[in-house]
Design a protein around this motif. Structure first.
Motif, PDB file in Angstrom:
ATOM      1  N   LYS A 376       8.880  -7.825  -1.460  1.00 31.77           N
ATOM      2  CA  LYS A 376       8.209  -9.002  -2.007  1.00 31.77           C
ATOM      3  C   LYS A 376       7.736  -9.948  -0.906  1.00 31.77           C
ATOM      4  CE  LYS A 376      10.543  -8.964  -6.492  1.00 31.77           C
ATOM      5  NZ  LYS A 376      11.411  -9.715  -7.435  1.00 31.77           N
ATOM      6  N   LYS A 377       8.172  -9.686   0.331  1.00 31.63           N
ATOM      7  CA  LYS A 377       7.733 -10.481   1.469  1.00 31.63           C
ATOM      8  C   LYS A 377       7.032  -9.567   2.473  1.00 31.63           C
ATOM      9  CE  LYS A 377      10.817 -14.433   1.161  1.00 31.63           C
ATOM     10  NZ  LYS A 377      11.707 -15.362   1.928  1.00 31.63           N
ATOM     11  N   PRO A 378       6.361 -10.140   3.481  1.00 33.99           N
ATOM     12  CA  PRO A 378       5.607  -9.320   4.421  1.00 33.99           C
ATOM     13  C   PRO A 378       6.447  -8.254   5.116  1.00 33.99           C
ATOM     14  CG  PRO A 378       5.014 -11.621   4.683  1.00 33.99           C
ATOM     15  CD  PRO A 378       6.164 -11.588   3.736  1.00 33.99           C
ATOM     16  N   ILE A 379       5.777  -7.157   5.454  1.00 37.23           N
ATOM     17  CA  ILE A 379       6.409  -6.068   6.206  1.00 37.23           C
ATOM     18  C   ILE A 379       6.011  -6.227   7.670  1.00 37.23           C
ATOM     19  CG2 ILE A 379       6.466  -3.576   6.566  1.00 37.23           C
ATOM     20  CD1 ILE A 379       5.956  -3.255   3.555  1.00 37.23           C
ATOM     21  N   ALA A 380       6.998  -6.374   8.536  1.00 37.90           N
ATOM     22  CA  ALA A 380       6.728  -6.579   9.959  1.00 37.90           C
ATOM     23  C   ALA A 380       6.373  -5.278  10.668  1.00 37.90           C
ATOM     24  CB  ALA A 380       7.937  -7.234  10.631  1.00 37.90           C
ATOM     25  N   THR A 381       7.077  -4.182  10.306  1.00 40.43           N
ATOM     26  CA  THR A 381       6.836  -2.915  10.998  1.00 40.43           C
ATOM     27  C   THR A 381       7.276  -1.747  10.129  1.00 40.43           C
ATOM     28  OG1 THR A 381       7.185  -1.714  13.087  1.00 40.43           O
ATOM     29  CG2 THR A 381       9.073  -2.872  12.166  1.00 40.43           C
ATOM     30  N   VAL A 382       6.681  -0.583  10.382  1.00 33.24           N
ATOM     31  CA  VAL A 382       7.030   0.647   9.659  1.00 33.24           C
ATOM     32  C   VAL A 382       7.173   1.776  10.673  1.00 33.24           C
ATOM     33  CG1 VAL A 382       5.854  -0.048   7.538  1.00 33.24           C
ATOM     34  CG2 VAL A 382       4.603   1.277   9.252  1.00 33.24           C
ATOM     35  N   CYS A 383       7.988   2.783  10.330  1.00 32.09           N
ATOM     36  CA  CYS A 383       8.053   3.987  11.162  1.00 32.09           C
ATOM     37  C   CYS A 383       8.564   5.155  10.336  1.00 32.09           C
ATOM     38  CB  CYS A 383       8.908   3.768  12.399  1.00 32.09           C
ATOM     39  SG  CYS A 383      10.684   3.877  12.137  1.00 32.09           S
ATOM     40  N   PHE A 384       8.094   6.363  10.663  1.00 30.22           N
ATOM     41  CA  PHE A 384       8.526   7.585   9.995  1.00 30.22           C
ATOM     42  C   PHE A 384       9.662   8.235  10.780  1.00 30.22           C
ATOM     43  CE2 PHE A 384       4.385   7.373   7.870  1.00 30.22           C
ATOM     44  CZ  PHE A 384       4.727   7.783   6.589  1.00 30.22           C
ATOM     45  N   SER A 385      10.499   8.966  10.060  1.00 32.55           N
ATOM     46  CA  SER A 385      11.547   9.753  10.700  1.00 32.55           C
ATOM     47  C   SER A 385      10.897  10.927  11.439  1.00 32.55           C
ATOM     48  CB  SER A 385      12.524  10.283   9.642  1.00 32.55           C
ATOM     49  OG  SER A 385      13.334  11.305  10.182  1.00 32.55           O
ATOM     50  N   PRO A 386      11.374  11.240  12.646  1.00 32.25           N
ATOM     51  CA  PRO A 386      10.801  12.382  13.377  1.00 32.25           C
ATOM     52  C   PRO A 386      11.273  13.727  12.829  1.00 32.25           C
ATOM     53  CG  PRO A 386      12.578  11.404  14.642  1.00 32.25           C
ATOM     54  CD  PRO A 386      12.373  10.523  13.450  1.00 32.25           C
ATOM     55  N   TYR A 397      10.220  -9.238   6.109  1.00 31.56           N
ATOM     56  CA  TYR A 397      10.636 -10.628   6.261  1.00 31.56           C
ATOM     57  C   TYR A 397      11.692 -11.018   5.233  1.00 31.56           C
ATOM     58  CZ  TYR A 397       7.021 -11.799   9.682  1.00 31.56           C
ATOM     59  OH  TYR A 397       6.264 -11.886  10.823  1.00 31.56           O
ATOM     60  N   ASP A 398      11.994 -10.166   4.271  1.00 31.38           N
ATOM     61  CA  ASP A 398      13.077 -10.452   3.330  1.00 31.38           C
ATOM     62  C   ASP A 398      14.450 -10.111   3.931  1.00 31.38           C
ATOM     63  OD1 ASP A 398      13.254  -7.690   3.248  1.00 31.38           O
ATOM     64  OD2 ASP A 398      12.518  -7.502   1.196  1.00 31.38           O
ATOM     65  N   LYS A 399      14.464  -9.807   5.247  1.00 28.74           N
ATOM     66  CA  LYS A 399      15.688  -9.491   5.993  1.00 28.74           C
ATOM     67  C   LYS A 399      16.316  -8.182   5.518  1.00 28.74           C
ATOM     68  CE  LYS A 399      16.645 -14.385   6.828  1.00 28.74           C
ATOM     69  NZ  LYS A 399      17.618 -15.496   6.715  1.00 28.74           N
ATOM     70  N   ARG A 400      15.461  -7.253   5.134  1.00 28.97           N
ATOM     71  CA  ARG A 400      15.923  -5.931   4.719  1.00 28.97           C
ATOM     72  C   ARG A 400      15.069  -4.851   5.383  1.00 28.97           C
ATOM     73  NH1 ARG A 400      16.447  -8.945  -0.111  1.00 28.97           N
ATOM     74  NH2 ARG A 400      18.538  -8.849  -1.015  1.00 28.97           N
ATOM     75  N   ILE A 401      15.710  -3.722   5.651  1.00 21.90           N
ATOM     76  CA  ILE A 401      15.006  -2.523   6.088  1.00 21.90           C
ATOM     77  C   ILE A 401      15.241  -1.473   5.004  1.00 21.90           C
ATOM     78  CG2 ILE A 401      14.827  -0.726   7.850  1.00 21.90           C
ATOM     79  CD1 ILE A 401      16.072  -2.768   9.821  1.00 21.90           C
ATOM     80  N   ALA A 402      14.166  -0.943   4.454  1.00 23.99           N
ATOM     81  CA  ALA A 402      14.289   0.034   3.364  1.00 23.99           C
ATOM     82  C   ALA A 402      13.870   1.418   3.857  1.00 23.99           C
ATOM     83  CB  ALA A 402      13.431  -0.377   2.178  1.00 23.99           C
ATOM     84  N   LEU A 403      14.564   2.422   3.377  1.00 29.27           N
ATOM     85  CA  LEU A 403      14.191   3.816   3.635  1.00 29.27           C
ATOM     86  C   LEU A 403      13.614   4.399   2.361  1.00 29.27           C
ATOM     87  CD1 LEU A 403      14.083   6.526   5.132  1.00 29.27           C
ATOM     88  CD2 LEU A 403      16.517   6.839   4.585  1.00 29.27           C
ATOM     89  N   TRP A 404      12.386   4.924   2.479  1.00 30.40           N
ATOM     90  CA  TRP A 404      11.676   5.486   1.327  1.00 30.40           C
ATOM     91  C   TRP A 404      11.427   6.975   1.544  1.00 30.40           C
ATOM     92  CZ3 TRP A 404      10.593   2.083  -2.614  1.00 30.40           C
ATOM     93  CH2 TRP A 404      10.700   0.720  -2.295  1.00 30.40           C
ATOM     94  N   ASP A 405      11.490   7.720   0.453  1.00 31.05           N
ATOM     95  CA  ASP A 405      10.945   9.077   0.433  1.00 31.05           C
ATOM     96  C   ASP A 405       9.587   8.963  -0.243  1.00 31.05           C
ATOM     97  OD1 ASP A 405      10.203  11.720  -0.109  1.00 31.05           O
ATOM     98  OD2 ASP A 405      12.292  12.356  -0.267  1.00 31.05           O
ATOM     99  N   ILE A 406       8.521   9.125   0.529  1.00 30.01           N
ATOM    100  CA  ILE A 406       7.180   8.899  -0.023  1.00 30.01           C
ATOM    101  C   ILE A 406       6.684  10.093  -0.836  1.00 30.01           C
ATOM    102  CG2 ILE A 406       6.604   7.350   1.876  1.00 30.01           C
ATOM    103  CD1 ILE A 406       4.785   9.616   2.973  1.00 30.01           C
ATOM    104  N   GLY A 407       7.431  11.196  -0.831  1.00 32.61           N
ATOM    105  CA  GLY A 407       7.007  12.376  -1.580  1.00 32.61           C
ATOM    106  C   GLY A 407       5.821  13.057  -0.938  1.00 32.61           C
ATOM    107  N   ILE A 408       5.401  14.147  -1.557  1.00 28.83           N
ATOM    108  CA  ILE A 408       4.224  14.900  -1.088  1.00 28.83           C
ATOM    109  C   ILE A 408       3.202  14.959  -2.215  1.00 28.83           C
ATOM    110  CG2 ILE A 408       3.376  17.132  -0.269  1.00 28.83           C
ATOM    111  CD1 ILE A 408       6.060  17.574   1.051  1.00 28.83           C
ATOM    112  N   PRO A 409       1.990  14.442  -1.998  1.00 30.43           N
ATOM    113  CA  PRO A 409       0.994  14.451  -3.070  1.00 30.43           C
ATOM    114  C   PRO A 409       0.552  15.873  -3.419  1.00 30.43           C
ATOM    115  CG  PRO A 409       0.011  13.720  -1.009  1.00 30.43           C
ATOM    116  CD  PRO A 409       1.477  13.829  -0.765  1.00 30.43           C
ATOM    117  N   ASP A 410       0.280  16.092  -4.703  1.00 25.94           N
ATOM    118  CA  ASP A 410      -0.236  17.397  -5.113  1.00 25.94           C
ATOM    119  C   ASP A 410      -1.748  17.428  -4.916  1.00 25.94           C
ATOM    120  OD1 ASP A 410      -1.389  15.989  -7.224  1.00 25.94           O
ATOM    121  OD2 ASP A 410       0.180  16.563  -8.656  1.00 25.94           O
TER     122      ASP A 410
END
Length: 633
Positions: A376-386, A397-410
């Motif tokens: 809900k607040k700005p994202i300062a940086t992003v990175c993918f797992s190698p 900026y909400d003082k959280r780091i989230a890990l997402w599985d973005i899936g694979i589009p069909d």
């Protein structure tokens, strides 16, 4: 509208007075004096032309004044804890008023929905050696010899008056669009200086005149620097938008200190708002080279993301989101099923910024196929797992780091994203890096208030996790954890490179020696084992980030003058086994003397600088909407 009653609002923390046709006289100070714990106030969609000076809201943090008739903002200084302020659609307020509130409200973070933390810090600080030299040179050239060796108080007074008037007239600095703000600051500083000198002349004898005049002259030059350099900090406002425009002519370039040679190839304005060559406000923040390719780089700034061919300077593609301000981009390669059921690897670009939304772009198809509402607040940086192609980390900026599985589009670009982890930070995370030897187990983050580590192993079951360790760094003679860490990257499997804006230097330290994985309990404090220090600019400016080129043992960091500091550490890696640490000197790539219509562009800050894995190209992102591409000779 009748004056408001305080009967029902005495203990409110949130108070909405929106759409009541209120005028300034309807804001009864007696009512607001009872709301000492009020934190949020909504006065939007009314008829207010100014603020009363005595509302007495000592705890107010959020104020909404959209859609009124406000003509002045100086009364807002009565709300010293204000953090978020909106006053959009007040037709009489201008950019100069934005600068006024940033100067008056020391805690302000968001203005009209935009994060102004970086710009506001510069508005409130002195950071212009150029202006200092202008003012002191003006005194030396025109006034120093006018003051006799044996002078009277009247002579001092006369010289002082002439000098003040001359500086106001002849020492010009900052953009003309901020002239009203500059005059406003001049009036405050001038009146305060006159009062101080007048008081001084009444209380000291002639014998002290020269000493005190020089003293107050120094003080006055200092505040002039503050005043006029504030206007120049317009350039540090976090991002805005643009289109392709190669740049002008150039006079010279230089690489100081070392044998490495690099030549400037291209200077682009491909993020310009409205395709304007006059746009020197849009800031550029992040760039990442495309996987496998050694010459295609993705850059972001303002409302756009660009793909650039470094060799030719061609902008291959551009993606624009009209209401976004992009802060970060990252690549991954997904193995996708195409229409005939065959599998094919495609490079996917993730871009995120102020809106807290991640855009997913299929580059080959030239198509933004989806988005993830990550924060809900700005994202300062992003990175993918190698190691996990669909795992994306977002730091907000909400003082959280989230890990997402973005899936694979069909084949129809349908995809399903899911949140796997939430890492709780003690302050805003600015930079993140996965530990190379165990990228599925530990993540490191440089934050506003220190450097932290988390265990990110997914088999632990705990979806929300506190940090596991915080690292201490040297601060003069002691160790401290309170530094803002605004630069963070791994040089190799073990060596971490971090920049802490408070001490103004770059540290190399050992992850394995600093982090004790065998310790028990959470939130443990550990001392970073420093391997070396890198000599860097003495500036106190924040958010000039660093990067590494592990294959070539290089570290890069820009500065506040448009230069790139480069550190070749290939000959020193074995010496780090036995500290104490040496102090490494850089090679400095100087910014060339570019000319636009015969004039130099405004003050240049290097926000980011990145080399491709083979260190053939160096991409430099600036605060003045210029992408510079250099090629190693």
């Amino acid at each position: 509208a009748a004056p408001l009653s305080c009967r029902h609002f005495m203990f409110s923390f949130v108070f909405s007075l929106s759409k009541l046709q209120l005028k300034t006289g309807d804001l009864d100070p007696r009512l607001f004096s009872r709301l000492r714990h009020l934190q949020k106030l909504d006065l939007s969609d009314n008829l207010l032309d100014k603020f009363p000076n005595s509302l007495t809201l000592p705890d107010l943090r959020v104020l909404n004044c959209n859609n009124n008739k406000l003509e002045d903002v100086t009364a807002l200084k009565q709300f010293p804890l204000l953090e978020e302020l909106t006053y959009e659609n007040n037709v009489y307020l201008t950019l100069n008023d934005d600068y006024k509130v940033m100067f008056l409200l020391q805690n302000l973070r968001l203005l009209n929905g935009k994060d102004i933390t970086k710009l506001a810090n510069h508005v409130r600080r002195v950071n212009s050696r150029k202006l200092t030299s202008k003012v002191t040179a003006h005194w030396e050239k025109f006034f120093r010899d006018q003051l006799p060796e044996k002078h009277t108080a009247e002579q001092v007074k006369s010289i002082k008056k002439k000098f003040l008037k001359s500086v106001q007239t002849n020492v010009v600095y900052g953009p003309s669009s901020l002239s009203e703000f500059t005059r406003w600051r001049w009036e405050e500083l001038h009146s305060g200086f006159i009062r101080a000198l007048h008081s001084l002349e009444l209380t000291v004898g002639k014998i002290y005149c020269e000493f005190w005049f020089v003293f107050f002259l120094f003080c006055f030059v200092f505040v002039i620097v503050l005043n006029l350099s504030e206007a120049s900090r317009e350039r540090r406002d976090p991002p805005q938008e643009t289109q392709v425009n190669p740049l002008w002519g150039m006079d010279g370039s230089g690489l100081q200190g070392g044998a490495l040679k690099a030549s400037p190839l291209h200077f682009l304005q491909c993020h310009s708002k409205g395709n304007s060559r006059e746009d020197f406000k849009t800031q550029l923040w992040s760039c990442v080279f495309e996987p496998v390719s050694s010459r295609t780089v993705a850059t972001c700034g303002g409302e756009s993301v660009c793909l650039i061919d470094c060799e030719t300077g061609t902008v291959l593609k551009k993606y624009k989101v009209a209401t976004e301000e992009f802060f970060s981009v990252a690549w991954t390669t997904l193995t996708m099923v195409i229409s005939d059921s065959r599998k094919k690897a495609h490079n996917i670009l993730a871009a995120a910024g102020r809106r807290g939304i991640v855009k997913l772009i299929h580059v080959a198809a030239d198509f933004c196929y989806g988005e993830i509402k990550a924060h809900k607040k700005p994202i300062a940086t992003v990175c993918f797992s190698p190691t996990q192609e669909t795992h994306l980390f977002t730091a907000s900026y909400d003082k959280r780091i989230a890990l997402w599985d973005i899936g694979i589009p069909d084949c129809d670009y349908n995809f399903k994203a899911s949140q796997l982890l939430v890492l709780e930070a003690a302050s805003i995370p600015l930079r993140i890096a996965l530990v190379p030897t165990c990228p599925e187990q530990y993540l490191l983050a440089g934050c506003e208030d220190g450097c932290f580590a988390w265990n990110i192993k997914l088999d632990k079951g705990q979806k929300s996790r506190p940090f596991e360790a915080i690292f201490q760094f040297p601060d003069d003679e002691s160790m401290t954890t309170s530094h803002r860490v605004d630069g963070l990257a791994f040089l190799n499997d073990d060596v971490v490179v971090s920049k802490s804006s408070k001490p103004g230097c770059i540290y190399l330290w050992s992850w394995s020696r600093s982090f004790d994985a065998k310790g028990k309990g959470c939130q443990r404090t550990m001392s970073a084992v420093i391997l070396a220090e890198l000599e860097w600019s003495t500036t106190d400016m924040s958010y000039l980030t660093l990067s590494t080129c592990p294959a070539k043992d290089y570290v890069f960091c820009g500065d506040e003058k448009g230069s790139v500091w480069m550190y070749n550490l290939s000959n020193y890696t074995t010496a780090w086994d036995t500290p104490p640490c040496p102090l490494f000197s850089p090679q400095i790539l100087k910014w060339p003397e570019l000319r636009v219509n015969g004039e130099q562009p405004p003050e240049i800050l290097v926000n980011n600088v990145v080399a491709d894995p083979a260190f053939t190209y160096l991409v430099v992102l600036t605060s003045v909407n210029i992408t510079a591409i250099w090629k190693k000779s």
